[in-house]
Design a protein around this motif. Structure first.
Motif, PDB file in Angstrom:
ATOM      1  N   CYS A  99       0.852  -1.196   0.000  1.00  0.00           N
ATOM      2  CA  CYS A  99       0.000   0.000   0.000  1.00  0.00           C
ATOM      3  C   CYS A  99       0.886   1.243   0.000  1.00  0.00           C
ATOM      4  CB  CYS A  99      -0.905   0.002   1.225  1.00  0.00           C
ATOM      5  SG  CYS A  99      -1.954   1.459   1.323  1.00  0.00           S
ATOM      6  N   CYS A 102      -0.257   3.853   3.225  1.00  0.00           N
ATOM      7  CA  CYS A 102       0.110   3.634   4.629  1.00  0.00           C
ATOM      8  C   CYS A 102       1.418   2.848   4.760  1.00  0.00           C
ATOM      9  CB  CYS A 102      -1.018   2.915   5.363  1.00  0.00           C
ATOM     10  SG  CYS A 102      -1.261   1.210   4.861  1.00  0.00           S
ATOM     11  N   HIS A 106      -1.204  -5.188   2.517  1.00  0.00           N
ATOM     12  CA  HIS A 106      -2.595  -5.563   2.786  1.00  0.00           C
ATOM     13  C   HIS A 106      -2.935  -6.870   2.080  1.00  0.00           C
ATOM     14  CE1 HIS A 106      -3.416  -1.789   4.659  1.00  0.00           C
ATOM     15  NE2 HIS A 106      -3.219  -1.081   3.557  1.00  0.00           N
ATOM     16  N   CYS A 127      -7.412   3.204   3.512  1.00  0.00           N
ATOM     17  CA  CYS A 127      -6.218   4.029   3.408  1.00  0.00           C
ATOM     18  C   CYS A 127      -6.449   5.361   2.715  1.00  0.00           C
ATOM     19  CB  CYS A 127      -5.109   3.263   2.706  1.00  0.00           C
ATOM     20  SG  CYS A 127      -4.589   1.852   3.632  1.00  0.00           S
TER      21      CYS A 127
HETATM   22 ZN   LIG Z   1      -2.871   0.927   3.352  1.00  0.00          ZN
END
Ligand SMILES: [Zn+2]
Length: 208
Positions: A99, A102, A106, A127
């Motif tokens: 991701c 962040c 995931h 996110c």
């Molecule tokens: Zn994320």
């Protein structure tokens, strides 16, 4: 530098294959581990932070030789370098993806098809609280919104042949609503996706 990068990839491949295939220590150490620890540390010192961190987690011996230095330097590395590190890790995790928002990995089940935003993501979209805008909506009134992770999964399926649950059909959408200036006016909007020359393309059409 390119020569060093190519040599490093070959060595990494040898170490990784040895560790994964045998599941235990091999009787014949791979080429990289036959080098003196000082040389290995010198090689790691010339690598980008994300590559050095990957090298340190290849096997127990490399982790002991290189120590936590690469991890500490990765903490101070730019956002893109840390994302590259996660991307490298995720290549061996077919059910996960990195991701960009962040900087975590995931599971693909967290991402739904890009239908109406309110339908796909009851509550907050995944996110979207990190300050980076990772979604796109082609019309102000449309509920159809595409999130960057959805494109990531479609491209992962396209490039690696892994079933991430995101074929191009996932991006097809048809929406109808009344015009703002006249109740008799009907607006039709459609969306389709295709991949051309390894690039993800969206086609939006509107009929009024
Ligand atoms: Zn994320």
């Amino acid at each position: 530098m390119a020569l060093l990068a190519n040599s490093w990839r070959k060595l990494m491949s040898a170490v990784w294959t040895d560790t994964v295939n045998n599941g235990e220590e091999s009787a014949t150490p791979p080429d990289l581990l036959r080098l003196p620890p000082e040389i290995i540390m010198s090689i790691a010192g010339m690598l980008p932070a994300q590559s050095s961190a990957c090298l340190a987690i290849c096997c127990r011996q490399l982790s002991q030789i290189l120590g936590p230095k690469s991890w500490k330097s990765l903490r101070r590395a730019p956002h893109d370098d840390r994302f590259d590190f996660l991307s490298t890790l995720a290549k061996d995790l077919p059910q996960h993806f990195p991701c960009r928002n962040c900087l975590r990995i995931h599971h693909i089940s967290e991402i739904k098809w890009p239908r109406g935003m309110e339908i796909s993501y009851p509550g907050n979209a995944p996110c979207t609280s990190g300050g980076l805008r990772t979604s796109y909506s082609h019309l102000y009134r449309s509920l159809y919104e595409i999130h960057y992770p959805q494109i990531q999964l479609a491209m992962k399926q396209h490039r690696y042949g892994i079933d991430t649950g995101f074929p191009l059909e996932a991006f097809q959408y048809l929406e109808v609503w009344q015009g703002e200036d006249s109740p008799w006016k009907v607006i039709l909007s459609s969306a389709n996706a295709q991949i051309v020359s390894d690039e993800f393309l969206m086609r939006f059409q509107i009929w009024a």
